[in-house]
Enzyme design. Sequence first.
Site, PDB file in Angstrom:
ATOM      1  CE  LYS A 136      63.101  23.899  23.422  1.00 51.03           C
ATOM      2  NZ  LYS A 136      63.686  25.075  24.111  1.00 51.03           N
ATOM      3  CB  SER A 170      60.020  23.871  19.847  1.00 53.02           C
ATOM      4  OG  SER A 170      60.037  23.213  18.612  1.00 53.02           O
ATOM      5  CE1 TYR A 185      65.277  21.724  21.055  1.00 53.71           C
ATOM      6  CE2 TYR A 185      63.271  21.591  19.759  1.00 53.71           C
ATOM      7  CZ  TYR A 185      64.270  22.345  20.327  1.00 53.71           C
ATOM      8  OH  TYR A 185      64.274  23.708  20.170  1.00 53.71           O
TER       9      TYR A 185
END
Lengths: 324, 324
Positions: A155, A127, A151
């Site tokens: 990733k 992402s 997050y």
Amino acid sequence: MSKILIIGGAGMIGQKLAHRIAAASINVDVTELVLYDIVDATKPDAAFSVQATSGNIADPEESSRLAAMRPDIVFHLAAIVSGEAEKEFSKGWNINARGSWQLLEALRSEHESSGGSYRPRVVFASSIAVFGGPYPDKIDDDFLCAPQTSYGAQKAMTELLVADYSRKGYIDGFSMRLPTICVRPGKPNLAASSFFSGIIREPLNGQGAILPVSDETRHWHASPRAAARFFTKAATLDTSKLKGRYSLNLPGVSCTVAEQIEALRGIAGNDVVKLIRTEPDEAVKKIVSGWPSNFDPQRAHALGFEGEKDFAEIIRVYMEDDLV
Amino acid sequence: MSKILIIGGAGMIGQKLAHRIAAASINVDVTELVLYDIVDATKPDAAFSVQATSGNIADPEESSRLAAMRPDIVFHLAAIVSGEAEKEFSKGWNINARGSWQLLEALRSEHESSGGSYRPRVVFASSIAVFGGPYPDKIDDDFLCAPQTSYGAQKAMTELLVADYSRKGYIDGFSMRLPTICVRPGKPNLAASSFFSGIIREPLNGQGAILPVSDETRHWHASPRAAARFFTKAATLDTSKLKGRYSLNLPGVSCTVAEQIEALRGIAGNDVVKLIRTEPDEAVKKIVSGWPSNFDPQRAHALGFEGEKDFAEIIRVYMEDDLV
């Protein structure tokens, strides 16, 4: 003669990808498709066997079970989303990072027990949340990862693992940093980016939508159709062309919320746009303000990855593919 | 009133740092120093309590034991070196990455059980091995991490963890990407970079040294004294000045092996230089060729970190501090 595993196969992109594979829009002779997720995925009709199987990817035994199927291609899309990973620190790190590591370890174990002949293609859905500001006007392919959310860090960590396992030859993988996927069909989710879709989708469905940020907010978008196409292309990419850099910034459309809204007005008219109501949410603003908004993804372009040309095209893709 | 823990306290930098702390060259009121390593560390004489304790940082119980001491400052220097991590994949990931994660989890657990009042300064010893080519002439502070060794990937992963645990307020930490430390005293080690020190140290001690790479090889160096100074400075750095970017490229000297040798010739003469014998080693060349060689570490300079001004100074530091 390829077996394909989609981890996160019940999710929105997982389903788009499954349907695209079922429609033979992948340059692979598919013999079997396995959809794995925390819940049983809907299975598309296909000319080959399709299975759905469920479990928690954070459980090491699940990784072993999946790897033992010896899929030739693994699409790893499973994650809890940014808003949830930010609220639930341990859960986020456990599922998004430790779960991915366990999966790679299980695949390496199959590689070893096969005497080295088993070496699956692994495509990891990363992402643009791996980035952190301050940003240049356009982010180039050499820009650092400095995630400002858990997050994004999870990733980025998985990217490092995918890269090292690939470099060592245990898998043949790479990571694709997806733009924010817009317009997502269905309901809002817990992702802080959910409103980027909501302000288009809800009005087109005659419903009110809340805009939690300023309309000057610029962001980076690609449609679900483009995302599914990125993955099917990734299945057969010549990874030697990555030249030891196993993460790719993907193409997208850079536009402001105001430009999104003007594109919606051009397609659907003023009454539809009036369904959008501004209601600032400081928590969402804080997360989104840390995200990047524009890229110069030269490597992905050179490898043949293409997104949409403008936001109006993104809206039309939604209307063609998902608006009932 | 600070308790300091050095993880990797028996190592070369750990010992330099311990002696620097014992000599009160740290802007902290030290009450206790704990040296932790896989073997018992030598304890420097100090005006405060010094303990040495040993164990394997890959063992989760060890992390809990160390965190339960509630050190105010944790210097995390423990790692298996690049050459070993490249040969022993699981061992490297287990010690360098999983061990670091467990340590951070144990510190977070103490943070939680203290009701949030315990929030130690954590300084992580990272490395320029987090980078991968192709490189610009000088690497700036925005350049991506694309490690080309498992060691580099493990360091980059730990950086991500240190950053996220710090951002969330569980610790108050950051990572410093050390240049190659040169001239290391003592014996050669398994690091692929070992020869950069060997070609200076061995000749100054009247012994032959092997140069496994071309003398055009450029690299990035700082002395052990500079390294220890980086850490004592890091102990009291105002981390709000990092502005959400928790990894720092540190200052160093960029020079070629030929320039290293000329500096040695200038200081010690031709007969000493003649003790260097070229003997190409393809495995070492391959690893070293992937490393960066020059930086523009503006952020570290702005924060007051300083290395040596040239390689001759690095040799003189070795002669002053370590040549017997």
